[in-house]
Design a protein around this motif. Structure first.
Motif, PDB file in Angstrom:
ATOM      1  N   ASP A 154      31.533  43.646  41.737  1.00 44.39           N
ATOM      2  CA  ASP A 154      32.243  44.789  41.451  1.00 44.39           C
ATOM      3  C   ASP A 154      33.727  44.599  42.363  1.00 44.39           C
ATOM      4  O   ASP A 154      33.891  45.509  43.781  1.00 44.39           O
ATOM      5  CB  ASP A 154      31.567  46.377  42.103  1.00 44.39           C
ATOM      6  CG  ASP A 154      30.372  46.779  41.280  1.00 44.39           C
ATOM      7  OD1 ASP A 154      30.305  46.479  40.673  1.00 44.39           O
ATOM      8  OD2 ASP A 154      29.185  46.667  41.964  1.00 44.39           O
ATOM      9  N   LEU A 155      34.715  43.604  42.380  1.00 41.60           N
ATOM     10  CA  LEU A 155      35.429  43.330  43.073  1.00 41.60           C
ATOM     11  C   LEU A 155      36.503  43.937  43.249  1.00 41.60           C
ATOM     12  O   LEU A 155      36.610  44.707  43.821  1.00 41.60           O
ATOM     13  CB  LEU A 155      36.048  42.125  42.727  1.00 41.60           C
ATOM     14  CG  LEU A 155      36.951  40.992  44.463  1.00 41.60           C
ATOM     15  CD1 LEU A 155      36.248  40.851  45.382  1.00 41.60           C
ATOM     16  CD2 LEU A 155      37.790  39.928  42.937  1.00 41.60           C
ATOM     17  N   LEU A 156      36.867  45.142  41.557  1.00 39.20           N
ATOM     18  CA  LEU A 156      37.576  45.882  42.096  1.00 39.20           C
ATOM     19  C   LEU A 156      37.791  47.056  42.089  1.00 39.20           C
ATOM     20  O   LEU A 156      38.252  47.831  42.951  1.00 39.20           O
ATOM     21  CB  LEU A 156      38.317  45.665  40.393  1.00 39.20           C
ATOM     22  CG  LEU A 156      39.171  44.601  39.961  1.00 39.20           C
ATOM     23  CD1 LEU A 156      39.684  44.650  38.189  1.00 39.20           C
ATOM     24  CD2 LEU A 156      40.773  44.098  40.072  1.00 39.20           C
ATOM     25  N   GLU A 157      36.178  47.898  41.896  1.00 37.22           N
ATOM     26  CA  GLU A 157      35.250  48.802  42.460  1.00 37.22           C
ATOM     27  C   GLU A 157      36.122  48.571  44.130  1.00 37.22           C
ATOM     28  O   GLU A 157      35.696  49.785  44.573  1.00 37.22           O
ATOM     29  CB  GLU A 157      34.135  49.050  42.170  1.00 37.22           C
ATOM     30  CG  GLU A 157      34.297  49.388  40.467  1.00 37.22           C
ATOM     31  CD  GLU A 157      34.059  48.462  39.238  1.00 37.22           C
ATOM     32  OE1 GLU A 157      34.188  48.036  38.967  1.00 37.22           O
ATOM     33  OE2 GLU A 157      34.083  47.276  40.130  1.00 37.22           O
ATOM     34  N   THR A 158      35.796  47.289  44.680  1.00 37.18           N
ATOM     35  CA  THR A 158      35.554  47.270  46.444  1.00 37.18           C
ATOM     36  C   THR A 158      37.309  47.353  46.863  1.00 37.18           C
ATOM     37  O   THR A 158      37.301  48.245  47.948  1.00 37.18           O
ATOM     38  CB  THR A 158      34.777  46.426  46.002  1.00 37.18           C
ATOM     39  OG1 THR A 158      33.207  46.295  45.763  1.00 37.18           O
ATOM     40  CG2 THR A 158      34.774  46.441  47.936  1.00 37.18           C
TER      41      THR A 158
ATOM     42  N   GLY B 199      34.917  32.647  42.720  1.00 32.54           N
ATOM     43  CA  GLY B 199      35.375  30.935  42.738  1.00 32.54           C
ATOM     44  C   GLY B 199      34.676  30.449  41.867  1.00 32.54           C
ATOM     45  O   GLY B 199      34.885  29.992  41.959  1.00 32.54           O
ATOM     46  N   HIS B 200      33.731  30.979  41.753  1.00 37.47           N
ATOM     47  CA  HIS B 200      32.405  30.743  40.699  1.00 37.47           C
ATOM     48  C   HIS B 200      33.106  30.474  38.899  1.00 37.47           C
ATOM     49  O   HIS B 200      32.513  29.350  38.746  1.00 37.47           O
ATOM     50  CB  HIS B 200      30.941  31.216  40.340  1.00 37.47           C
ATOM     51  CG  HIS B 200      30.885  32.500  39.635  1.00 37.47           C
ATOM     52  ND1 HIS B 200      31.472  33.731  40.863  1.00 37.47           N
ATOM     53  CD2 HIS B 200      31.120  33.250  39.177  1.00 37.47           C
ATOM     54  CE1 HIS B 200      31.589  34.866  40.254  1.00 37.47           C
ATOM     55  NE2 HIS B 200      30.939  34.665  38.660  1.00 37.47           N
TER      56      HIS B 200
ATOM     57  N   SER C 217      39.559  39.096  33.234  1.00 43.30           N
ATOM     58  CA  SER C 217      37.873  38.551  32.997  1.00 43.30           C
ATOM     59  C   SER C 217      37.354  38.835  33.736  1.00 43.30           C
ATOM     60  O   SER C 217      37.036  39.248  34.688  1.00 43.30           O
ATOM     61  CB  SER C 217      38.392  37.057  32.484  1.00 43.30           C
ATOM     62  OG  SER C 217      38.580  36.308  33.875  1.00 43.30           O
ATOM     63  N   ASP C 218      35.942  38.308  33.459  1.00 39.17           N
ATOM     64  CA  ASP C 218      34.809  38.821  34.472  1.00 39.17           C
ATOM     65  C   ASP C 218      35.102  38.017  35.727  1.00 39.17           C
ATOM     66  O   ASP C 218      33.748  38.576  37.284  1.00 39.17           O
ATOM     67  CB  ASP C 218      33.305  38.604  33.397  1.00 39.17           C
ATOM     68  CG  ASP C 218      33.113  37.000  33.790  1.00 39.17           C
ATOM     69  OD1 ASP C 218      33.848  35.892  32.998  1.00 39.17           O
ATOM     70  OD2 ASP C 218      31.968  36.392  32.730  1.00 39.17           O
ATOM     71  N   GLY C 219      35.501  36.157  35.615  1.00 43.25           N
ATOM     72  CA  GLY C 219      35.425  36.204  37.330  1.00 43.25           C
ATOM     73  C   GLY C 219      36.546  36.870  38.156  1.00 43.25           C
ATOM     74  O   GLY C 219      36.297  36.650  39.430  1.00 43.25           O
ATOM     75  N   LEU C 220      37.565  37.822  37.650  1.00 41.51           N
ATOM     76  CA  LEU C 220      38.038  38.588  38.490  1.00 41.51           C
ATOM     77  C   LEU C 220      36.904  40.423  38.851  1.00 41.51           C
ATOM     78  O   LEU C 220      36.705  40.909  40.234  1.00 41.51           O
ATOM     79  CB  LEU C 220      39.372  39.139  37.997  1.00 41.51           C
ATOM     80  CG  LEU C 220      40.148  40.430  38.707  1.00 41.51           C
ATOM     81  CD1 LEU C 220      40.210  39.831  40.595  1.00 41.51           C
ATOM     82  CD2 LEU C 220      41.229  40.546  37.999  1.00 41.51           C
ATOM     83  N   THR C 221      35.707  40.210  37.900  1.00 42.61           N
ATOM     84  CA  THR C 221      35.597  42.515  37.657  1.00 42.61           C
ATOM     85  C   THR C 221      33.904  41.834  38.179  1.00 42.61           C
ATOM     86  O   THR C 221      33.510  43.056  39.038  1.00 42.61           O
ATOM     87  CB  THR C 221      35.694  42.014  36.314  1.00 42.61           C
ATOM     88  OG1 THR C 221      34.645  41.760  35.191  1.00 42.61           O
ATOM     89  CG2 THR C 221      36.691  42.455  35.648  1.00 42.61           C
ATOM     90  N   ASP C 222      33.424  40.533  38.276  1.00 38.81           N
ATOM     91  CA  ASP C 222      32.413  40.333  38.819  1.00 38.81           C
ATOM     92  C   ASP C 222      31.980  40.862  40.550  1.00 38.81           C
ATOM     93  O   ASP C 222      32.855  41.250  41.267  1.00 38.81           O
ATOM     94  CB  ASP C 222      31.175  38.468  39.211  1.00 38.81           C
ATOM     95  CG  ASP C 222      31.201  38.504  37.385  1.00 38.81           C
ATOM     96  OD1 ASP C 222      31.303  38.623  36.562  1.00 38.81           O
ATOM     97  OD2 ASP C 222      31.079  37.648  37.745  1.00 38.81           O
TER      98      ASP C 222
END
Length: 598
Positions: free
Chosen positions: A541-545, A577-578, A534-539
């Protein structure tokens, strides 16, 4: 600083626990007995299990271990091997290589291109006239020579693939004068997934090696085999030794001819790729919709004078399927509107000589919207509708009413439209309007053996990770900003709009005429991790980083998926965490289908 092993947060050196997740920075549990052991210890004092972090030490000028003035951080454990084995007493403290010695530069420059093939460089320094490197230890990896000697039945296509990879490594190592790395049998290793790796980089002698020397190594490796071998491959090596073949391009052309002659009946399998450059790690656009029976994954190689020749094709079968999911409310919301579901059926048949796994899997992730007690209702309704639909479909498949393969695109779309209708009808019955109408995003994965289908509506995403390509975003967000980019607008302008992050599609708020799910198919022909988020995880570029620290380890069979997903959730809570946070990880392992190759 100390890097937390759980969430990767950088902590001050005097801290005993991670500031973010509370993980101990001084002790860890023994993998055997669970006793807490100091990070600096070599063995567990309770059961004598080795718990320490081992590294390999390389030096440019050989010396007796007792003559070295080593950093006390790295005491020597074993000096009998070509690379000294040392204990890292401070594994959570990253080294700072201010001025890397010359021998360290190839590791640093080639790592993005040869990820997993080269050992990681952890530290490097100059000691008078001697250069010292601290490397990832690979002494526990099987040598390619031993693997060929002990396995009685290895597909010739697999051997061709390893040799073909050596050609590309030869070309990559030539500018650094490190081709000798491919000419020492003990240095050619296979990891747990039978990926060709190097234990270290070895400088060339005064006389530069030639392709003849590579042919000699191939002869030595082939001599380990007890099975019937390819006459064409031996003729190729003979031509190489007599200078009839003298260039890489000629060798590639010959490999291509042998491979095509060998694999004539298996053209529907994936063309396995070579190491990619950093530019190839970017997120991909949506894959054109293709029925799974026609899908062929073509991954291009580095440009060799415009040689677009593919590498070796191997028909694959499912070896293992594992999954884990978790959802979290986040740090700023008062309730969780996310929802996920995992529904799998595994059938394993095993004998002393073979293991066959057949699997069907449904993975659904929804991010609800519509206010308190509405978003979670919509996401749960979507999940239950899809779960019921595909359980019925599988039951009819077992009765012979459907082909034993993935459902077609129209079947998948029909299932999603039914989920949309269920939510829409509730909205209509409650006379909800505007922001009061509940809805949900959807990302869904279907797996049938080595076939996979992805469908999504909204901005929940699916990523896939492989060692050869890295992290790929497989879905495109249904947002105004992304829509404008597809229309040719510059990204800065598209996402500068006040409504850029508004969804263009969701399940529930509108009828079926406004819902058009994206559906795509692909074959799984190499080990892979599929990540629904969900976008709580992907906002942001968290995974890309953080893919190297949090996604890459998931591919290893030794990594616990449940713990990895929890670590991702903790990471997202630290930085994003938003919002609610949900993730499903699916690890698929495949192996060559030896029955097809007989």
């Amino acid at each position: 600083m100390l890097v937390c092993p759980q969430c990767q947060l950088e902590n001050p050196e005097d801290h005993k626990f991670c500031q973010a997740c509370g993980t101990s920075l001084t002790e860890k549990p023994c993998s055997n007995c669970g006793e807490l052991v100091d990070w600096s210890a070599y063995k567990c004092p309770n059961c004598n299990t080795i718990t320490g972090t081992l590294r390999s030490l390389w030096m440019s000028i050989p010396a007796e271990p007792n003559a070295l003035n080593l950093d006390p951080r790295y005491p020597i454990l074993d000096a009998t091997k070509p690379l000294l084995q040392v204990l890292d007493r401070e594994p959570l403290k990253p080294a700072t290589i201010d001025t890397p010695p010359n021998s360290a530069i190839p590791y640093l420059e080639l790592e993005p291109y040869l990820h997993q093939i080269l050992p990681l460089l952890f530290n490097a320094w100059q000691e008078e006239d001697r250069e010292i490197l601290i490397l990832e230890t690979r002494s526990h990896f099987t040598t390619l020579s031993d693997f060929l000697k002990t396995n009685k039945s290895i597909p010739i296509l697999q051997i061709l693939h390893w040799f073909y990879e050596m050609l590309d490594l030869w070309e990559a190592l030539e500018p650094y004068q490190l081709r000798q790395s491919l000419l020492e049998p003990h240095n050619l290793r296979l990891d747990e997934d039978q990926l060709l790796c190097l234990e270290q980089l070895i400088p060339e002698p005064t006389t530069a090696p030639s392709l003849k020397n590579l042919g000699t190594i191939w002869q030595i490796l082939l001599s380990q085999l007890s099975q019937t071998q390819s006459a064409s491959l031996h003729l190729l090596i003979a031509d190489l030794q007599t200078d009839f073949i003298s260039t890489l391009d000629e060798l590639r052309s010959q490999f291509k001819a042998i491979a095509h002659a060998t694999q004539a009946d298996f053209t529907d399998s994936e063309i396995m790729s070579d190491p990619q450059s950093p530019e190839d790690f970017s997120s991909s656009a949506s894959i054109p919709e293709t029925p799974p029976e026609e899908a062929v994954t073509l991954i291009s190689e580095p440009d060799h004078d415009n040689d677009d020749m593919p590498t070796i094709v191997l028909p694959m079968q499912l070896f293992s399927l594992e999954d884990a999911g978790r959802t979290d409310i986040g740090r700023q919301r008062d309730h969780n509107e996310d929802c996920f579901g995992i529904d799998t059926q595994l059938d394993k048949v095993q004998s002393p000589t073979n293991k066959v796994i057949q699997a069907r899997g449904l993975y659904v992730l929804c991010d609800g919207m519509g206010g308190h007690a509405s978003g979670e209702v919509a996401s749960q309704m979507a999940l239950e509708t899809l779960r019921t639909y595909f359980r019925q479909y599988w039951q009819e498949m077992d009765q012979g009413k459907h082909p034993a393969k993935l459902p077609a695109a129209e079947v998948i779309r029909n299932a999603i439209q039914q989920a949309n209708k269920a939510i829409y009808n509730v909205n209509q019955e409650g006379l909800r309007s505007g922001s009061g109408r509940m809805g949900t995003t959807l990302v869904m994965l279907l797996i049938h053996d080595t076939e996979a289908a992805i469908a999504h509506v909204g901005d929940s995403r699916l990523y896939r990770y492989t060692r050869k390509i890295g992290l790929e975003q497989m879905t495109l967000d249904h947002k105004v900003g992304q829509r404008e980019i597809l229309r040719g607008v510059e990204p800065e302008i598209a996402y500068g709009r006040p409504d850029a992050y508004q969804l263009t599609q969701a399940l529930g708020p509108r009828d079926e005429y406004f819902v058009n799910p994206d559906v795509q198919f692909f074959e799984i022909n190499e080990d892979i991790v599929l990540l629904l988020a969900s976008d709580g995880l992907t906002d942001n570029d968290l995974l890309e980083t953080y893919w190297q620290s949090h996604v890459d380890p998931m591919l290893s069979s030794q990594t616990n998926l449940d713990q990895s997903v929890s670590s991702l959730i903790d990471l997202a809570n630290q930085y994003n965490g938003h919002d609610n946070i949900t993730a499903i990880a699916v690890r698929v392992k495949v192996r060559p289908n030896l029955d097809q190759l007989k």
